[in-house]
Design an enzyme around this catalytic site. Structure first.
Site, mmCIF file in Angstrom:
data_model
loop_
_atom_site.group_PDB
_atom_site.id
_atom_site.type_symbol
_atom_site.label_atom_id
_atom_site.label_comp_id
_atom_site.label_asym_id
_atom_site.label_seq_id
_atom_site.Cartn_x
_atom_site.Cartn_y
_atom_site.Cartn_z
ATOM 1 C CG ASP A 269 19.518 -13.417 20.293
ATOM 2 O OD1 ASP A 269 19.293 -14.501 20.842
ATOM 3 O OD2 ASP A 269 20.607 -13.140 19.739
HETATM 4 C C1 GLC Z 1 22.937 -15.412 18.788
HETATM 5 C C2 GLC Z 1 22.397 -16.019 20.054
HETATM 6 C C3 GLC Z 1 22.748 -15.239 21.291
HETATM 7 C C4 GLC Z 1 24.088 -14.553 21.082
HETATM 8 C C5 GLC Z 1 23.896 -13.507 20.004
HETATM 9 C C6 GLC Z 1 25.193 -12.767 19.690
HETATM 10 O O1 GLC Z 1 22.031 -15.595 17.740
HETATM 11 O O2 GLC Z 1 21.022 -16.338 20.129
HETATM 12 O O3 GLC Z 1 22.770 -16.160 22.382
HETATM 13 O O4 GLC Z 1 24.525 -13.962 22.285
HETATM 14 O O5 GLC Z 1 23.352 -14.049 18.821
HETATM 15 O O6 GLC Z 1 26.094 -13.649 19.092
#
Ligand code: GLC
Length: 740
Positions: A269
């Protein structure tokens, strides 16, 4: 220095393509590490550092660039100017629509319709691919039992089976049958795993989940997605049983690779690898990179620990060149499956065509299937235009094209939304007078200055339509609430309007279940619309005026009070379950009651032990009755099929799409089992007065679970089986599963 010839030739026995093997053999170590790096775009321009990294072939993916010209330029830099011409994965969160915005996923889940959820994902992919996006970070399939958690909005609810079915539908919608096809993009099952169990519903908090609970509740939707062929997984931010997912080899290797044989790749993430140091399981970025890579995280989202340290970790043999090659090969294989080597720019349209009428029609239908009728006293709904001369439209969400789109909307456009006020004005004949008062500036406003106008209009009206709930910012990532009542002065507003004696129809837009118990006796009808997206107005208007009946069913339990959380339908029985006969409400307890006088059961004293609305609940404009539940046999062997028949009757005046649900309970098992578990559901159309027989075919493996030794087992024994229109159904029969 060129890499030595890779020893990696296949994944799970499936050989990589000659193109992938040929590239691997040519790539330098740094170029290989480059493929494991996802960098953030600069929203409409290409920074010099990004341009350099792409031209050097040191970037595998770019996130958050949606200008088609910029995306095209980035791909051309990669293909024409980098040493090996490897195209880029262009990632974007397309959670419930790109430009045409569909209901938030929790709302879509209330449709219980894999068909329409898939349609929506397909449209979202088509629109996103027009700007060159070829990878989205959806579906979010975290089982969510805590409405304080803001991310429940982007989940598919509390049930593993419903979440699995709908998560798979999203994967199929995004990816299609062939990811190289027009309009297809790669999907991403997230957040692996157990994220929905964060302590106190507070985002990013710790999760402690026993393995059998993980395997029986939180992992099934991810296993289903892996079996369906989802292209990628995303690691969760959260700490799972002491080991954050982004450094958790049990999750990423033992479960995902060894047990499930997943052949795609895992992305972290956002900066979740560098956060391992903040969690306190790594000493520095180099240690984070080492732990994450060795745990099985193939690509790093935005933080640069792989770029900065993997080469050195290879040199000192802290990570293996074979694993590096394996990660690179998985990423290159996805690019190949997407057709990016052959036609990287094919999908990009100079003037993308969004909001196509057929897309908007799908959005409207999905809103209508997502709305849940929670209450309808005196059959107040549907409204009959011919009986009305004046309508009051009240509330800050009646005419707010931005708020109705909900959370996780980066590319939707508020000006494209059709609000409920707009739609009512468009739908109703001119001889019906529509008065509008926002009454509150926002859903969080505490000022009652606007109440007088709202009260006056309500007093004058035949019916008042109240559009209340939560602004979109109050749900979604990092947007959690400790109190999940109507924010601001909304409850006071409802109480004031109830004093007018005018019929009140409450339409709620929200990103989570709200604790509505204080107001349910103040209004006649409650229609829960979640955050419905672009086509909220026409969809809800047509429901209110009976063009069709609501059909949605709750994908998540609604608590009476926040203190009941976690409360969900598929709970365990406990050794002292409460019964209606035993329950004594706090106000009814005699003074100085003896210690044991209240019975000893699993309940709170100050609220009823049931939820306000249970999982699977939803009314329609008709009355639906189930009876004649029967089985083709009372005993089945593990190889036999149990045929379940039930009759469903529409005793009302409206056609209804009824979602019939089948639940079972395993009475005695190797571990305690839920009091009910959803195993199948189906939607049938019933015309007024019509009855139909519905059949389900249940097999033994649907009764299996992970037992004490963490092995999947199907155990002989007695089962209860219910069919009905919600998890509270009492229409029950039983059967025995035999050995052999
Ligand atoms: C965010 C979220 C994730 C998302 C990623 C990209 O913090 O936790 O669900 O896809 O970053 O935006």
């Amino acid at each position: 220095m060129h890499s030595e010839t890779s020893s990696v030739t296949s994944v799970l026995g499936r050989p990589y393509s000659p193109r992938v093997m040929n590239l691997l053999a040519k790539m330098t170590i740094q170029q290989k590490i480059g493929q494991l790096s996802q960098l953030s775009g600069n929203e409409g321009k290409i920074s010099q550092s990004l341009e350099q990294r792409v031209k050097q072939g040191l970037v595998g993916s770019v996130i958050n660039e949606v200008d088609p010209e910029i995306v095209k330029a980035l791909q051309q830099l990669a293909i024409q100017h980098s040493p090996l011409g490897i195209p880029l994965l262009i990632g974007r969160d397309v959670i419930h629509g790109f430009k045409t915005i569909f209901p938030i996923p929790l709302g879509q889940a209330a449709s219980w319709s894999p068909e329409w959820v898939e349609k929506a994902a397909k449209i979202a992919a088509q629109e996103a691919s027009m700007v060159g996006i070829n990878w989205t970070f959806a579906p979010m399939i975290d089982i969510s039992r805590d409405p304080r958690w803001g991310r429940i909005a982007e989940s598919l609810g509390e049930d593993p089976y419903l979440c699995s079915v709908l998560g798979n539908a999203m994967v199929k919608g995004f990816q299609g049958d062939d990811m190289s096809g027009a309009g297809a993009i790669a999907a991403c099952a997230k957040h692996f795993a157990g994220y929905g169990a964060v302590e106190s519903g507070r985002d990013y908090a710790t999760t402690n989940i026993p393995e059998h609970e993980l395997r029986n509740v939180y992992l099934p939707p991810f296993h289903a997605a892996a079996k369906t062929g989802v292209a990628t997984f995303m690691a969760s931010f959260s700490d799972l049983n002491g080991v954050p997912a982004s450094g958790n080899a049990w999750l990423m290797k033992t479960i995902l690779r060894d047990e499930w044989q997943f052949s795609g790749f895992v992305v972290s993430d956002w900066e979740s690898i560098s956060q391992l140091q903040i969690h306190g399981i790594s000493a520095n970025d180099r240690d984070s990179a080492c732990q994450a890579f060795n745990a099985g995280i193939d690509m790093e989202m935005v933080s640069s620990t792989y770029h900065d340290h993997l080469h050195n970790l290879l040199d000192i043999q802290q990570v293996s060149p074979e694993e590096l090659d394996a990660s690179v090969a998985k990423i290159l294989s996805l690019k190949e499956q997407l057709g990016l080597f052959d036609q990287p720019l094919q999908q990009i349209q100079k003037i993308p065509q969004y909001y196509q009428p057929d897309h908007l029609a799908v959005a409207k239908t999905l809103v209508q299937k997502s709305c849940v009728l929670l209450q309808n006293h005196q059959q107040r709904l549907p409204l009959a235009a011919k009986e009305l001369s004046r309508i009051a439209v009240i509330g800050p969400l009646a005419d707010d094209g931005y708020e109705q789109m909900g959370t996780w909307v980066f590319d939707g456009e508020a000006q494209q939304s059709v609000t409920c006020l707009d739609a009512l004005r468009d739908y109703l004949p001119n001889d019906i007078h529509i008065d509008y008062a926002s009454a509150l500036e926002t859903t969080r406003s505490t000022s009652t200055a606007g109440f007088a106008e709202a009260i006056k209009l309500t007093q004058q009206a035949d019916v008042a339509l109240l559009f209340l709930g939560e602004e979109s910012i109050l749900s979604g990532e990092a947007h959690c609430r400790a109190d999940i009542g109507l924010p601001g002065a909304q409850q006071q507003l409802i109480e004031q309007l109830a004093l007018t004696g005018t019929a009140l129809v409450l339409i709620i837009m929200a990103g989570r279940p709200l604790t509505l118990e204080p107001i349910i006796d103040k209004v006649d009808s409650i229609l829960y619309a979640w955050h419905p997206g672009t086509m909220a107005g026409p969809a809800i208007t047509e429901l209110l005026f009976g063009e069709l009946s609501p059909s949605g069913k709750l994908p998540v339990t609604f608590p009476r009070k926040v203190g009941q959380i976690p409360i969900f339908y598929n709970h365990k029985h406990s050794g002292k379950p409460v019964s209606e006969a035993q329950f004594v409400y706090i106000d009814d307890i005699a003074i100085r009651s003896p210690q044991t006088s209240l019975g000893m059961a699993s309940n709170h004293l100050d609220t009823h032990f049931t939820p306000l609305y249970e999982f699977g609940f939803g009314l329609s404009y008709s009355l639906i009755h189930y009876d004649n539940l029967s089985l083709n046999r009372s005993q089945i062997k593990s190889t036999e099929v149990l045929i379940v028949s039930v009759e469903i009757h529409n005793t009302g005046r409206y056609a209804v799409d009824e979602i019939a649900q089948l639940y079972v309970r395993d009475l005695v098992a190797n571990v305690t089992r839920p009091v009910k578990e959803l195993k199948q559901f189906t939607t049938i159309r019933l015309l007024p007065g019509q009855s139909k027989q519905v059949q389900f075919h249940l097999t033994a493996d649907e009764l299996g679970f992970y037992g004490r030794d963490m092995q999947f087992i199907v155990e002989a024994g007695q089962f209860h089986l219910w069919v009905g229109g919600s998890s509270a159904t009492q229409l029950r029969t039983e059967f025995e599963l035999l050995n052999g």
